[in-house]
Design a protein around this motif. Structure first.
Motif, PDB file in Angstrom:
ATOM      1  N   GLY A  96       0.928  -1.212   0.090  1.00  0.00           N
ATOM      2  CA  GLY A  96       0.100   0.068   0.034  1.00  0.00           C
ATOM      3  C   GLY A  96       0.902   1.260   0.082  1.00  0.00           C
ATOM      4  N   LYS A  97       0.629   2.113   0.978  1.00  0.00           N
ATOM      5  CA  LYS A  97       1.239   3.233   1.082  1.00  0.00           C
ATOM      6  C   LYS A  97       2.820   3.072   0.952  1.00  0.00           C
ATOM      7  CE  LYS A  97       1.979   7.806   2.043  1.00  0.00           C
ATOM      8  NZ  LYS A  97       2.010   8.828   1.036  1.00  0.00           N
ATOM      9  N   GLY A  98       3.281   2.248   1.535  1.00  0.00           N
ATOM     10  CA  GLY A  98       4.735   1.971   1.560  1.00  0.00           C
ATOM     11  C   GLY A  98       5.476   1.214   0.550  1.00  0.00           C
ATOM     12  N   LYS A 131      -5.873   1.845  -3.530  1.00  0.00           N
ATOM     13  CA  LYS A 131      -5.366   2.459  -2.036  1.00  0.00           C
ATOM     14  C   LYS A 131      -5.022   1.220  -1.088  1.00  0.00           C
ATOM     15  CE  LYS A 131      -6.052   5.413   2.227  1.00  0.00           C
ATOM     16  NZ  LYS A 131      -6.841   5.990   2.978  1.00  0.00           N
ATOM     17  N   ASN A 132      -6.102   0.344  -1.169  1.00  0.00           N
ATOM     18  CA  ASN A 132      -6.140  -0.830  -0.293  1.00  0.00           C
ATOM     19  C   ASN A 132      -5.991  -2.017  -1.073  1.00  0.00           C
ATOM     20  OD1 ASN A 132      -7.358   1.060   2.000  1.00  0.00           O
ATOM     21  ND2 ASN A 132      -5.683   0.095   2.573  1.00  0.00           N
ATOM     22  N   ASP A 156      -9.912  -1.621 -12.895  1.00  0.00           N
ATOM     23  CA  ASP A 156     -11.248  -1.127 -13.535  1.00  0.00           C
ATOM     24  C   ASP A 156     -12.449  -1.824 -12.409  1.00  0.00           C
ATOM     25  OD1 ASP A 156     -10.213   0.198 -15.466  1.00  0.00           O
ATOM     26  OD2 ASP A 156     -10.400  -1.614 -16.901  1.00  0.00           O
ATOM     27  N   PHE A 157     -12.159  -2.892 -12.126  1.00  0.00           N
ATOM     28  CA  PHE A 157     -12.757  -3.715 -11.097  1.00  0.00           C
ATOM     29  C   PHE A 157     -13.099  -3.083  -9.749  1.00  0.00           C
ATOM     30  CE2 PHE A 157     -13.295  -7.071  -7.923  1.00  0.00           C
ATOM     31  CZ  PHE A 157     -14.683  -7.561  -8.280  1.00  0.00           C
ATOM     32  N   MET A 165      -9.849   4.625  -4.577  1.00  0.00           N
ATOM     33  CA  MET A 165      -8.567   4.704  -5.543  1.00  0.00           C
ATOM     34  C   MET A 165      -7.740   5.697  -5.139  1.00  0.00           C
ATOM     35  SD  MET A 165      -9.861   2.129  -7.286  1.00  0.00           S
ATOM     36  CE  MET A 165      -8.772   2.045  -8.868  1.00  0.00           C
ATOM     37  N   ALA A 166      -6.471   5.773  -5.711  1.00  0.00           N
ATOM     38  CA  ALA A 166      -5.561   6.780  -5.214  1.00  0.00           C
ATOM     39  C   ALA A 166      -4.650   7.187  -6.340  1.00  0.00           C
ATOM     40  CB  ALA A 166      -4.695   6.044  -4.015  1.00  0.00           C
ATOM     41  N   ASP A 167      -4.270   8.345  -6.404  1.00  0.00           N
ATOM     42  CA  ASP A 167      -3.266   8.858  -7.425  1.00  0.00           C
ATOM     43  C   ASP A 167      -2.023   8.230  -7.137  1.00  0.00           C
ATOM     44  OD1 ASP A 167      -2.741  10.818  -9.675  1.00  0.00           O
ATOM     45  OD2 ASP A 167      -1.282  11.259  -8.262  1.00  0.00           O
ATOM     46  N   SER A 168      -0.814   7.942  -8.043  1.00  0.00           N
ATOM     47  CA  SER A 168       0.367   7.656  -8.141  1.00  0.00           C
ATOM     48  C   SER A 168       0.965   8.410  -6.928  1.00  0.00           C
ATOM     49  CB  SER A 168       1.048   7.719  -9.410  1.00  0.00           C
ATOM     50  OG  SER A 168       1.147   8.887  -9.730  1.00  0.00           O
TER      51      SER A 168
END
Length: 330
Positions: A96-98, A131-132, A156-157, A165-168
């Motif tokens: 995820g984030k890391g 994101k997750n 997409d799913f 969702m999360a931006d790069s």
């Protein structure tokens, strides 16, 4: 005569007490949970007290999240997903984030989850905007007819299922970026802890259902769309109510070749081995191939076994008896 009766009474009381104590001692927990945040070359002398404190705090937070769900009668699926989300949301772990960066400077994440009651499973691979990822894997398991979705299709799913969702830019952390730049500049191999890393969780709920889940950012500087063991059911993740739940971390190629997670379950089922014995045999196989890493496991009776051949693994567990442990080093 009275003396004989008294002696008999004492014997019966002692026998009853002994039986009662044995029964209590052999009770199984009504629930149990174990998690990991990756295994590798993790040594105390290379970690500042402040950083160690941060890791222990986050491991404890993740553990308490799952424990609270299970304690209140929640499902092992919820406990595993929510526990892994805590780790995915932290920049401390390679998920995820890391998540680490590929050779081209992108984040490509994998995740999988499996439910031991009906052997249902779901996985996503090579995603960069969910994101997750563990939540996407759960959606694949529960609302899709498939087991694994990859890349844009998986995204997409996830979007269709209204996942966050999360931006790069969300996944950018300076530490992970610096790791990539170090490799690209010096063209030399880094330590296992820099190259690999995964988070995972296994839980047994009060209904006796096991769930295992794993999530990763993959391998620093990976190329060619490489996929490790984390999203592969039977290699990095497996759960079966009849045997055990397993989540793995380490050099994924070796875990894929051995089918580590399911192999542990199979040894319990077909060789009638205990979880401890099966785990020992599996670690020996990994050692013989030259692989590095470890795994966390819980069997259908709530026994917890953790194995590794590295200097450390971020890990924690607890159960309904109140047993609790948080560890980092070997």
């Amino acid at each position: 005569m009275n003396q004989k009766i008294n002696l008999l009474s004492i014997f019966l009381v002692l026998a009853f007490y002994a039986c009662t104590t044995t029964t209590i001692k052999n009770q199984v927990p009504s629930y149990a949970i174990v998690l990991h945040g990756g295994a590798g070359n993790i040594q105390k002398q290379n970690m500042t007290p402040e950083l160690e404190k941060q890791y222990r705090f986050k491991l404890n937070q993740a553990l308490n999240t799952g424990d609270s769900i299970l304690k209140n009668g929640g499902s092992s699926i919820d406990a595993v997903e929510k526990t892994i989300q805590v780790l995915e949301n932290s920049p401390l772990f390679n998920a995820g984030k890391g998540a680490v960066f590929t050779h081209s400077g992108k984040n490509e994440m994998d995740a999988s989850i499996m439910y031991g009651k009906d052997l249902n499973a779901g996985a996503v691979s090579g995603v960069g905007d969910i994101k997750n990822p563990i939540s996407a894997a759960r959606k694949v398991m529960e609302v899709s007819e498939h087991v694994m979705l990859s890349g844009k299709g998986a995204s997409d799913f996830a979007e269709q299922e209204h996942l966050q969702m999360a931006d790069s830019s969300y996944f950018f952390t300076q530490k992970r970026w610096d790791c990539l730049q170090k490799i690209l500049r010096k063209e030399k191999k880094m330590t296992v802890s820099d190259k690999h890393g995964t988070v995972g969780c296994v839980a047994l709920d009060k209904d006796g259902n096991l769930t295992a889940g794993t999530s990763t950012g993959g391998m620093t500087n990976k190329r060619f769309g490489r996929i490790g063991d984390s999203p592969i059911i039977g290699a990095g993740t497996y759960a079966n109510n009849e045997t055990c739940g397993v989540s793995c971390t380490g050099h994924g190629e070796y875990f894929i070749r051995l089918g580590v997670a399911k192999d542990i379950s199979d040894m319990m089922e077909y060789q009638n081995l205990s979880l401890e014995k099966a785990a020992e045999k599996e670690l020996k196989k990994i050692n013989e191939l030259g692989g590095t890493g470890g795994f966390i496991t819980i069997d259908h009776e709530g026994n917890i076994v953790v194995k590794m051949n590295t200097s450390g693994m971020y890990r924690a567990y607890t159960n309904s008896f109140g047993d609790k442990e948080i560890k980092i080093f070997q």
